[in-house]
Design a protein around this motif. Structure first.
Motif, PDB file in Angstrom:
ATOM      1  N   CYS A 291       0.843  -1.201   0.000  1.00  0.00           N
ATOM      2  CA  CYS A 291       0.000   0.000   0.000  1.00  0.00           C
ATOM      3  C   CYS A 291       0.878   1.252   0.000  1.00  0.00           C
ATOM      4  O   CYS A 291       1.794   1.371   0.828  1.00  0.00           O
ATOM      5  CB  CYS A 291      -0.906   0.006   1.223  1.00  0.00           C
ATOM      6  SG  CYS A 291      -2.133   1.343   1.211  1.00  0.00           S
ATOM      7  N   PRO A 292       0.632   2.210  -0.888  1.00  0.00           N
ATOM      8  CA  PRO A 292       1.412   3.450  -0.887  1.00  0.00           C
ATOM      9  C   PRO A 292       1.308   4.166   0.466  1.00  0.00           C
ATOM     10  O   PRO A 292       0.213   4.342   1.004  1.00  0.00           O
ATOM     11  CB  PRO A 292       0.758   4.281  -1.993  1.00  0.00           C
ATOM     12  CG  PRO A 292       0.105   3.285  -2.886  1.00  0.00           C
ATOM     13  CD  PRO A 292      -0.350   2.181  -1.986  1.00  0.00           C
ATOM     14  N   GLY A 293       2.451   4.540   1.012  1.00  0.00           N
ATOM     15  CA  GLY A 293       2.477   5.211   2.305  1.00  0.00           C
ATOM     16  C   GLY A 293       2.476   4.274   3.487  1.00  0.00           C
ATOM     17  O   GLY A 293       2.290   4.706   4.629  1.00  0.00           O
ATOM     18  N   HIS A 294       2.698   2.977   3.230  1.00  0.00           N
ATOM     19  CA  HIS A 294       2.714   2.003   4.329  1.00  0.00           C
ATOM     20  C   HIS A 294       3.689   2.410   5.433  1.00  0.00           C
ATOM     21  O   HIS A 294       3.431   2.183   6.619  1.00  0.00           O
ATOM     22  CB  HIS A 294       3.081   0.623   3.785  1.00  0.00           C
ATOM     23  CG  HIS A 294       3.396  -0.396   4.832  1.00  0.00           C
ATOM     24  ND1 HIS A 294       2.439  -0.903   5.695  1.00  0.00           N
ATOM     25  CD2 HIS A 294       4.575  -0.992   5.186  1.00  0.00           C
ATOM     26  CE1 HIS A 294       3.007  -1.778   6.516  1.00  0.00           C
ATOM     27  NE2 HIS A 294       4.299  -1.842   6.229  1.00  0.00           N
ATOM     28  N   GLU A 295       4.812   3.033   5.045  1.00  0.00           N
ATOM     29  CA  GLU A 295       5.803   3.440   6.033  1.00  0.00           C
ATOM     30  C   GLU A 295       5.241   4.489   6.990  1.00  0.00           C
ATOM     31  O   GLU A 295       5.595   4.525   8.174  1.00  0.00           O
ATOM     32  CB  GLU A 295       7.065   3.970   5.355  1.00  0.00           C
ATOM     33  CG  GLU A 295       6.897   5.238   4.543  1.00  0.00           C
ATOM     34  CD  GLU A 295       6.462   4.997   3.095  1.00  0.00           C
ATOM     35  OE1 GLU A 295       6.711   5.890   2.259  1.00  0.00           O
ATOM     36  OE2 GLU A 295       5.859   3.927   2.819  1.00  0.00           O
ATOM     37  N   TYR A 296       4.329   5.332   6.498  1.00  0.00           N
ATOM     38  CA  TYR A 296       3.712   6.329   7.370  1.00  0.00           C
ATOM     39  C   TYR A 296       2.682   5.678   8.285  1.00  0.00           C
ATOM     40  O   TYR A 296       2.495   6.095   9.428  1.00  0.00           O
ATOM     41  CB  TYR A 296       3.051   7.425   6.532  1.00  0.00           C
ATOM     42  CG  TYR A 296       4.002   8.131   5.595  1.00  0.00           C
ATOM     43  CD1 TYR A 296       5.240   8.586   6.042  1.00  0.00           C
ATOM     44  CD2 TYR A 296       3.670   8.325   4.256  1.00  0.00           C
ATOM     45  CE1 TYR A 296       6.118   9.222   5.177  1.00  0.00           C
ATOM     46  CE2 TYR A 296       4.539   8.959   3.388  1.00  0.00           C
ATOM     47  CZ  TYR A 296       5.763   9.405   3.857  1.00  0.00           C
ATOM     48  OH  TYR A 296       6.632  10.036   3.006  1.00  0.00           O
ATOM     49  N   PHE A 297       2.021   4.655   7.749  1.00  0.00           N
ATOM     50  CA  PHE A 297       1.075   3.921   8.600  1.00  0.00           C
ATOM     51  C   PHE A 297       1.809   3.299   9.790  1.00  0.00           C
ATOM     52  O   PHE A 297       1.372   3.414  10.939  1.00  0.00           O
ATOM     53  CB  PHE A 297       0.365   2.829   7.796  1.00  0.00           C
ATOM     54  CG  PHE A 297      -0.613   2.026   8.614  1.00  0.00           C
ATOM     55  CD1 PHE A 297      -1.908   2.471   8.806  1.00  0.00           C
ATOM     56  CD2 PHE A 297      -0.227   0.836   9.225  1.00  0.00           C
ATOM     57  CE1 PHE A 297      -2.807   1.747   9.584  1.00  0.00           C
ATOM     58  CE2 PHE A 297      -1.107   0.101   9.999  1.00  0.00           C
ATOM     59  CZ  PHE A 297      -2.404   0.568  10.173  1.00  0.00           C
TER      60      PHE A 297
END
Length: 392
Positions: A291-297
């Motif tokens: 998922c795009p932005g998984h690192e922010y999640f």
């Protein structure tokens, strides 16, 4: 208090409960006074959770607003008749003709339509931006930019935004910019907006806060800077909500924690199962690296829920219709956040974008995973894939 304890106790101050467990349902339009002095005193205190006029709220409203503040971390909370009303009122509170608004390109469709069809009529300039822009949003901020709107994860395509990065840059460029977040996906539990620089956090309480698909309700909580403006502009726009709906949402708060845990558990199992299917191009679930932005999640959120999407490798109208028709447990319907499982299909998402390509041209299936038995849900999807394949 730990969050589960807070959910049980939020909004249950003695001044609202009057000695019973739950705040009573308090219905009112006209509030009557016995003297001029009493009426003048109420007028002075009308912004301080004191009875003045029904649209200002009743103890039922005040108890629910207190509960949302306690859970989400705001200074004040306004209650609206639906989530879209909360979004549009929050935006209108902070813009006027000649102002500029930055709107995330992955926004909820009614939010997007409000920008293109209504704000434009009011002389408010809107620029859509790539949800993955992060700190580079500074390049889009103009002298007249008054609002930056974020929605994380994004509707349907589920991009997780760098909310703290966007907030930091926006406020550094202009401290008067208001950052508004649609925080409905995370609910008040799984992302604490005011710890990350958000000024106003919107919830479609219709969804997880209520949890039973039987009411329409919205909230906007605000920090100290933004609360007075949000409160008074929302009142002047005529926004108010039914105490009966508010009471059902208050009941939903009590079970929010346990429901979200089960939604999250079920959805993650199904997402991982979908990732093994030959029919699936990719799974857009914020808890997964795909998922795009998984690192922010991973950095900012403390939990997930039941809503995510996946992209089909190939399809046609007949095959997609066959997949959707005949489901036993996944029913087609708008909204989400209730106890039931839902499915919707979307095509042509790139056409809806103004500034950022989605990256896939095949249909996207959005699922809301409910509280049913996980094996029954997987069996339902497996039969759907069989219908899809037989029509390709």
């Amino acid at each position: 208090m730990k969050k589960d304890t807070k959910l049980v106790n939020a909004g249950r101050q003695a001044k609202w409960t009057k000695g019973v467990v739950n705040p009573p349902v308090f219905r009112a339009s006209t509030v009557v006074f016995d003297s001029v002095a009493q009426m003048k005193e109420a007028s002075v205190k009308r912004q301080q959770q004191e009875l003045f006029y029904g649209r200002r709220g009743t103890p039922t409203t005040f108890a629910f607003a207190d509960a949302m503040n306690e859970i989400e971390g705001g200074v004040g909370c306004y209650v609206y008749p639906c989530g879209t009303a909360a979004i549009t009122s929050a935006i209108l509170a902070f813009v006027k003709a000649g102002d500029h608004l930055l709107m995330v390109d992955s926004a909820y469709e009614p939010t997007r339509d409000f920008c293109t069809q209504t704000l434009s009529q009011f002389g408010v300039e809107v620029t859509f931006y790539d949800p993955m822009i992060g700190r580079d949003i500074k390049n889009l901020i103009q002298d007249n930019t008054k609002v930056v709107f974020v929605e994380s994860p994004g509707s349907i395509t589920m991009e997780v935004q760098d909310v703290p990065g966007i907030c930091e840059v926006a406020h550094a460029q202009n401290p008067d910019i208001t950052v508004i977040l649609d925080n409905t996906w995370a609910s008040p539990l799984h992302f604490q907006p005011f710890d990350y620089g958000v000024d106003v956090s919107v919830q479609a309480a219709t969804k997880y806060v209520s949890g039973h698909s039987d009411i329409m309700l919205g909230t906007a909580t605000a920090n100290e800077k933004s609360w007075p403006v949000l409160r008074e502009k929302s009142y002047l726009l005529g926004q108010c909500a039914s105490p009966d709906d508010i009471t059902l949402a208050m009941r939903g708060i009590r079970t929010l924690g346990v429901r979200l845990k089960q939604h999250e558990k079920n959805s993650l199992k199904i997402a991982k199962w979908l990732a093994t299917r030959a029919e699936v191009e990719t799974v857009l679930h914020p808890t997964l690296p795909s998922c795009p932005g998984h690192e922010y999640f991973k950095r900012d959120f403390v939990g997930g829920n039941g809503l995510f999407s996946f992209v089909l490798k190939k399809s046609n109208n007949q095959a997609l219709t066959a997949f959707l028709d005949g489901m036993s447990h996944f029913k087609m319907g708008f909204s989400w956040g209730g106890f039931e499982s839902l499915v919707l299909a979307y095509s042509g998402l790139n056409k809806a974008r103004a500034e950022s390509a989605f990256g896939y041209t095949t249909p996207v299936i959005r699922l809301h995973i409910g509280l049913e038995d996980i094996d029954d849900l997987i069996d339902d999807l497996e039969r759907g894939f069989a219908r899809l394949n037989s029509n390709l």
